[in-house]
Design an enzyme around this catalytic site. Structure first.
Site, PDB file in Angstrom:
ATOM      1  N   PHE A 112       0.851  -1.201   0.000  1.00 40.68           N
ATOM      2  CA  PHE A 112       0.000   0.000   0.000  1.00 40.68           C
ATOM      3  C   PHE A 112       0.888   1.252   0.000  1.00 40.68           C
ATOM      4  O   PHE A 112       0.732   2.137  -0.836  1.00 40.68           O
ATOM      5  CB  PHE A 112      -0.957  -0.027   1.203  1.00 40.68           C
ATOM      6  CG  PHE A 112      -1.744   1.239   1.368  1.00 40.68           C
ATOM      7  CD1 PHE A 112      -2.371   1.833   0.270  1.00 40.68           C
ATOM      8  CD2 PHE A 112      -1.876   1.843   2.609  1.00 40.68           C
ATOM      9  CE1 PHE A 112      -3.097   3.011   0.410  1.00 40.68           C
ATOM     10  CE2 PHE A 112      -2.598   3.027   2.754  1.00 40.68           C
ATOM     11  CZ  PHE A 112      -3.208   3.604   1.651  1.00 40.68           C
ATOM     12  N   THR A 113       1.813   1.318   0.951  1.00 39.09           N
ATOM     13  CA  THR A 113       2.758   2.447   0.956  1.00 39.09           C
ATOM     14  C   THR A 113       4.205   1.966   0.825  1.00 39.09           C
ATOM     15  O   THR A 113       5.113   2.785   0.736  1.00 39.09           O
ATOM     16  CB  THR A 113       2.623   3.276   2.259  1.00 39.09           C
ATOM     17  OG1 THR A 113       2.700   2.387   3.376  1.00 39.09           O
ATOM     18  CG2 THR A 113       1.314   4.032   2.305  1.00 39.09           C
ATOM     19  N   GLY A 114       4.406   0.671   0.834  1.00 36.21           N
ATOM     20  CA  GLY A 114       5.765   0.122   0.735  1.00 36.21           C
ATOM     21  C   GLY A 114       6.147  -0.124  -0.721  1.00 36.21           C
ATOM     22  O   GLY A 114       5.316  -0.030  -1.619  1.00 36.21           O
ATOM     23  N   ASP A 151      -1.919  -9.312   2.603  1.00 34.24           N
ATOM     24  CA  ASP A 151      -2.564  -8.271   3.413  1.00 34.24           C
ATOM     25  C   ASP A 151      -2.823  -8.853   4.807  1.00 34.24           C
ATOM     26  O   ASP A 151      -3.490  -9.880   4.934  1.00 34.24           O
ATOM     27  CB  ASP A 151      -3.888  -7.906   2.720  1.00 34.24           C
ATOM     28  CG  ASP A 151      -4.508  -6.668   3.326  1.00 34.24           C
ATOM     29  OD1 ASP A 151      -4.503  -6.554   4.574  1.00 34.24           O
ATOM     30  OD2 ASP A 151      -4.990  -5.822   2.553  1.00 34.24           O
ATOM     31  N   VAL A 152      -2.312  -8.187   5.839  1.00 39.77           N
ATOM     32  CA  VAL A 152      -2.415  -8.769   7.197  1.00 39.77           C
ATOM     33  C   VAL A 152      -3.848  -8.809   7.726  1.00 39.77           C
ATOM     34  O   VAL A 152      -4.118  -9.461   8.739  1.00 39.77           O
ATOM     35  CB  VAL A 152      -1.520  -8.033   8.228  1.00 39.77           C
ATOM     36  CG1 VAL A 152      -0.055  -8.258   7.944  1.00 39.77           C
ATOM     37  CG2 VAL A 152      -1.862  -6.548   8.328  1.00 39.77           C
ATOM     38  N   LEU A 177       4.675  -4.268  11.868  1.00 43.19           N
ATOM     39  CA  LEU A 177       4.781  -2.857  11.484  1.00 43.19           C
ATOM     40  C   LEU A 177       3.761  -2.462  10.421  1.00 43.19           C
ATOM     41  O   LEU A 177       3.695  -1.290  10.037  1.00 43.19           O
ATOM     42  CB  LEU A 177       6.192  -2.567  10.940  1.00 43.19           C
ATOM     43  CG  LEU A 177       7.285  -2.177  11.942  1.00 43.19           C
ATOM     44  CD1 LEU A 177       7.520  -3.266  12.965  1.00 43.19           C
ATOM     45  CD2 LEU A 177       8.595  -1.871  11.220  1.00 43.19           C
ATOM     46  N   TYR A 227      -6.310   6.067  12.843  1.00 43.53           N
ATOM     47  CA  TYR A 227      -4.942   5.643  13.162  1.00 43.53           C
ATOM     48  C   TYR A 227      -4.747   5.590  14.681  1.00 43.53           C
ATOM     49  O   TYR A 227      -4.331   4.562  15.226  1.00 43.53           O
ATOM     50  CB  TYR A 227      -3.978   6.644  12.534  1.00 43.53           C
ATOM     51  CG  TYR A 227      -2.516   6.318  12.695  1.00 43.53           C
ATOM     52  CD1 TYR A 227      -1.931   5.256  12.003  1.00 43.53           C
ATOM     53  CD2 TYR A 227      -1.701   7.096  13.515  1.00 43.53           C
ATOM     54  CE1 TYR A 227      -0.572   4.983  12.128  1.00 43.53           C
ATOM     55  CE2 TYR A 227      -0.344   6.825  13.644  1.00 43.53           C
ATOM     56  CZ  TYR A 227       0.208   5.771  12.954  1.00 43.53           C
ATOM     57  OH  TYR A 227       1.553   5.502  13.081  1.00 43.53           O
ATOM     58  N   LYS A 260      -4.371   2.159  16.723  1.00 42.05           N
ATOM     59  CA  LYS A 260      -3.155   1.773  17.457  1.00 42.05           C
ATOM     60  C   LYS A 260      -3.475   1.544  18.933  1.00 42.05           C
ATOM     61  O   LYS A 260      -2.856   0.687  19.586  1.00 42.05           O
ATOM     62  CB  LYS A 260      -2.093   2.865  17.324  1.00 42.05           C
ATOM     63  CG  LYS A 260      -1.511   2.992  15.927  1.00 42.05           C
ATOM     64  CD  LYS A 260      -0.574   1.848  15.575  1.00 42.05           C
ATOM     65  CE  LYS A 260       0.092   2.060  14.230  1.00 42.05           C
ATOM     66  NZ  LYS A 260       0.972   0.963  13.838  1.00 42.05           N
ATOM     67  N   GLN A 310      -4.504 -13.308  28.632  1.00 39.11           N
ATOM     68  CA  GLN A 310      -5.391 -14.459  28.429  1.00 39.11           C
ATOM     69  C   GLN A 310      -4.674 -15.658  27.820  1.00 39.11           C
ATOM     70  O   GLN A 310      -4.973 -16.797  28.169  1.00 39.11           O
ATOM     71  CB  GLN A 310      -6.535 -14.014  27.511  1.00 39.11           C
ATOM     72  CG  GLN A 310      -7.708 -14.961  27.489  1.00 39.11           C
ATOM     73  CD  GLN A 310      -8.823 -14.395  26.609  1.00 39.11           C
ATOM     74  OE1 GLN A 310      -9.125 -13.203  26.669  1.00 39.11           O
ATOM     75  NE2 GLN A 310      -9.408 -15.242  25.794  1.00 39.11           N
TER      76      GLN A 310
HETATM   77  P1  NAD Z   1       5.371   3.017   5.777  1.00 39.46           P
HETATM   78  O1  NAD Z   1       4.068   3.486   5.234  1.00 39.46           O
HETATM   79  O2  NAD Z   1       6.613   3.373   5.043  1.00 39.46           O
HETATM   80  O3  NAD Z   1       5.369   1.439   5.978  1.00 39.46           O
HETATM   81  C1  NAD Z   1       4.237   0.697   6.305  1.00 39.46           C
HETATM   82  C2  NAD Z   1       4.272  -0.604   5.530  1.00 39.46           C
HETATM   83  O4  NAD Z   1       3.114  -1.393   5.871  1.00 39.46           O
HETATM   84  C3  NAD Z   1       4.230  -0.388   4.017  1.00 39.46           C
HETATM   85  O5  NAD Z   1       5.206  -1.182   3.401  1.00 39.46           O
HETATM   86  C4  NAD Z   1       2.806  -0.825   3.634  1.00 39.46           C
HETATM   87  O6  NAD Z   1       2.717  -1.264   2.307  1.00 39.46           O
HETATM   88  C5  NAD Z   1       2.545  -1.911   4.670  1.00 39.46           C
HETATM   89  N1  NAD Z   1       1.124  -2.163   4.918  1.00 39.46           N
HETATM   90  C6  NAD Z   1       0.149  -1.245   5.189  1.00 39.46           C
HETATM   91  N2  NAD Z   1      -1.022  -1.863   5.368  1.00 39.46           N
HETATM   92  C7  NAD Z   1      -0.805  -3.203   5.220  1.00 39.46           C
HETATM   93  C8  NAD Z   1      -1.627  -4.359   5.271  1.00 39.46           C
HETATM   94  N3  NAD Z   1      -2.932  -4.272   5.508  1.00 39.46           N
HETATM   95  N4  NAD Z   1      -1.049  -5.579   5.057  1.00 39.46           N
HETATM   96  C9  NAD Z   1       0.282  -5.682   4.802  1.00 39.46           C
HETATM   97  N5  NAD Z   1       1.105  -4.611   4.730  1.00 39.46           N
HETATM   98  C10 NAD Z   1       0.570  -3.400   4.938  1.00 39.46           C
HETATM   99  O7  NAD Z   1       5.431   3.554   7.286  1.00 39.46           O
HETATM  100  P2  NAD Z   1       6.622   3.531   8.339  1.00 39.46           P
HETATM  101  O8  NAD Z   1       6.957   4.924   8.653  1.00 39.46           O
HETATM  102  O9  NAD Z   1       7.672   2.593   7.904  1.00 39.46           O
HETATM  103  O10 NAD Z   1       5.873   2.932   9.613  1.00 39.46           O
HETATM  104  C11 NAD Z   1       6.030   1.585  10.030  1.00 39.46           C
HETATM  105  C12 NAD Z   1       5.272   1.356  11.321  1.00 39.46           C
HETATM  106  O11 NAD Z   1       5.783   2.210  12.351  1.00 39.46           O
HETATM  107  C13 NAD Z   1       3.776   1.639  11.226  1.00 39.46           C
HETATM  108  O12 NAD Z   1       3.074   0.681  11.968  1.00 39.46           O
HETATM  109  C14 NAD Z   1       3.637   2.995  11.861  1.00 39.46           C
HETATM  110  O13 NAD Z   1       2.358   3.172  12.411  1.00 39.46           O
HETATM  111  C15 NAD Z   1       4.728   2.958  12.917  1.00 39.46           C
HETATM  112  N6  NAD Z   1       5.176   4.318  13.269  1.00 39.46           N
HETATM  113  C16 NAD Z   1       5.968   5.022  12.416  1.00 39.46           C
HETATM  114  C17 NAD Z   1       6.350   6.315  12.759  1.00 39.46           C
HETATM  115  C18 NAD Z   1       7.230   7.144  11.848  1.00 39.46           C
HETATM  116  O14 NAD Z   1       7.483   8.308  12.161  1.00 39.46           O
HETATM  117  N7  NAD Z   1       7.742   6.613  10.766  1.00 39.46           N
HETATM  118  C19 NAD Z   1       5.923   6.878  13.967  1.00 39.46           C
HETATM  119  C20 NAD Z   1       5.095   6.123  14.791  1.00 39.46           C
HETATM  120  C21 NAD Z   1       4.743   4.832  14.440  1.00 39.46           C
END
Ligand code: NAD
Ligand code: UDP
Ligand code: UDP
Length: 343
Positions: free
Chosen positions: A61-63, A83-84, A98, A170, A174, A187
């Site tokens: 999705f964003t990766g 997709d998780v 993540l 979001y 979380k 549990q």
């Molecule tokens: P990112 O968007 O670069 O990475 C998220 C990844 O999750 C992507 O590769 C996306 O394709 C994948 N993804 C999204 N939904 C999915 C699904 N349903 N099934 C499988 N894959 C899925 O974001 P990031 O900055 O790398 O963040 C990673 C984690 O860290 C996230 O959980 C985010 O909430 C947490 N986080 C990040 C930050 C930050 O500043 N970067 C701060 C707080 C928390």
């Protein structure tokens, strides 16, 4: 151990050097959900270099595949397009969960999917951890504190979140992910680790990520206006991605199961941040003020006493040092995008 021994019998050749054999015994099978994203891909690098077997699960999705394509073909690496929100049946020792969009424009694009990913997706990963007896680390966020009325934020603060605002998909997603983790811990006896991650930046952030670091750097590099939302007096504390990866790995290895802030406590206003980036990049950008965004947290800074005490961890990379590396990355990305029609 039995599992590792069986694998050793099957896979280690008879004449394998002893030192590698010992390393092999310590090797874990590690699942990284969201491993093709910004943070996940840096974590994958660290785990691969330590000699573990790594399975990335991502729905892209964003990766991007390009964040991890240097590992494709390596015998310890596997990439699963999945997709998780749907169940996943594999055998692993540890799970770094993540998967979730992280930047406000991305998670607001499809709020329902963001909620499903953080609730159903997290249930699936906890269910998987329960079935295979894996340890699971949940990537939570400083957003669980909402627009905080306690400063700096320590883990004992319960937060101040608007449950029906634009960020709720979001923030509340979380918060439920954390609640689920502790429900499964109590549990089902699952070993959970909860990282409350504060704003993180670095190479491999997406060009269209929409977060402040990528926006400001790209605007400055292209001599476009640097866009401050609101009066710029709101604060954030920015952490470089390698510090976060150190913290995540230390947390997984620790025995500490309560939530733990992972962030760099050096706090700046967004206005100061815009000036710093403009000065580092050079160029002719103007700094302009746009309308404030709804429910934007006004102050954010982690209290990292817990991380120091239980993980012996604190951020090491200074903002200027980290920004220089990130500016170099985005300079290359801009050159690359001139010659490419894909992201
Ligand atoms: P990112 O968007 O670069 O990475 C998220 C990844 O999750 C992507 O590769 C996306 O394709 C994948 N993804 C999204 N939904 C999915 C699904 N349903 N099934 C499988 N894959 C899925 O974001 P990031 O900055 O790398 O963040 C990673 C984690 O860290 C996230 O959980 C985010 O909430 C947490 N986080 C990040 C930050 C930050 O500043 N970067 C701060 C707080 C928390
Ligand atoms: N699950 C999974 N992989 C597994 C085990 C479970 O994806 O290896 C998912 C499955 O969808 C299940 C969820 O995790 O619904 C929660 O599992 P749990 O065992 O807690 O509950 P139940 O199976 O009773 O729904
Ligand atoms: N921000 C900004 N201009 C931008 C992008 C963001 O002024 O182009 C502000 C945003 O309003 C917030 C801060 O920068 O106050 C951090 O925003 P970001 O989206 O990076 O992360 P958040 O901490 O809000 O999740």
């Amino acid at each position: 151990l039995k599992y590792i021994e069986v694998k050793l019998e099957n896979r280690v050749p008879k004449n394998y050097p002893l030192v590698t054999f010992l390393n092999y015994k310590n090797r874990k099978r590690v699942l990284v959900t969201g491993g093709a994203g910004f943070v996940g891909s840096h974590l994958v690098d660290r785990l691969m270099l330590a000699g573990h077997e790594v399975i990335v699960v991502d729905n892209f999705f964003t990766g991007r595949k390009r964040n991890i394509d240097h590992w494709i073909g390596h015998e310890n690496f596997e990439l699963v397009h999945h997709d998780v929100v749907r169940p996943l049946y594999i055998e692993v020792d540890e799970i770094y969960h993540l998967a979730s969009p992280a930047s406000p424009p991305h998670y607001m694009l499809n709020p329902v999917k963001t909620i499903k990913t953080n609730t159903l997706g997290t249930i699936n990963m906890l269910g998987l951890a329960k079935r295979v007896g894996a340890k699971v680390l949940i990537a939570s966020t400083s957003e669980v504190y909402g627009d905080p009325d306690e400063h700096p934020q320590s883990e004992t603060y319960w937060g101040h979140v608007n449950p029906i605002g634009p960020r709720a998909c979001y923030d509340e997603g979380k918060r439920v992910a954390e609640t689920l983790s502790y429900a499964y811990e109590h549990q089902e006896n699952i070993a959970v680790r909860v990282a409350r991650i504060f704003n993180t930046y670095g190479p491999r952030m997406h060009m269209n990520d929409g977060r402040v670091v990528s926006n400001f750097i790209l605007q400055a590099l292209q001599n476009n206006s640097i866009t401050i939302y609101g009066d710029g007096k709101q604060t954030r504390s920015f952490q470089y991605v390698s510090d976060l990866v150190d913290g995540l790995v230390a947390l997984m290895a620790s025995n500490y199961s309560q939530p733990i802030n992972i962030g760099n406590p050096v706090e700046h206003t967004i206005e100061e941040f815009a000036l710093l980036i403009k000065n580092l990049v050079g160029g002719t950008s103007k700094i302009v003020a746009l309308a404030a965004v709804e429910d934007d947290p006004q102050r954010r800074k982690p209290d990292i006493s817990r991380a120091k005490k239980y993980l012996n961890w604190e951020a090491k990379v200074s903002l200027v040092e980290g920004l220089k590396k990130t500016i170099t990355y985005f300079t290359k990305e801009l050159q690359r995008s001139k010659y490419s029609f894909t992201d």
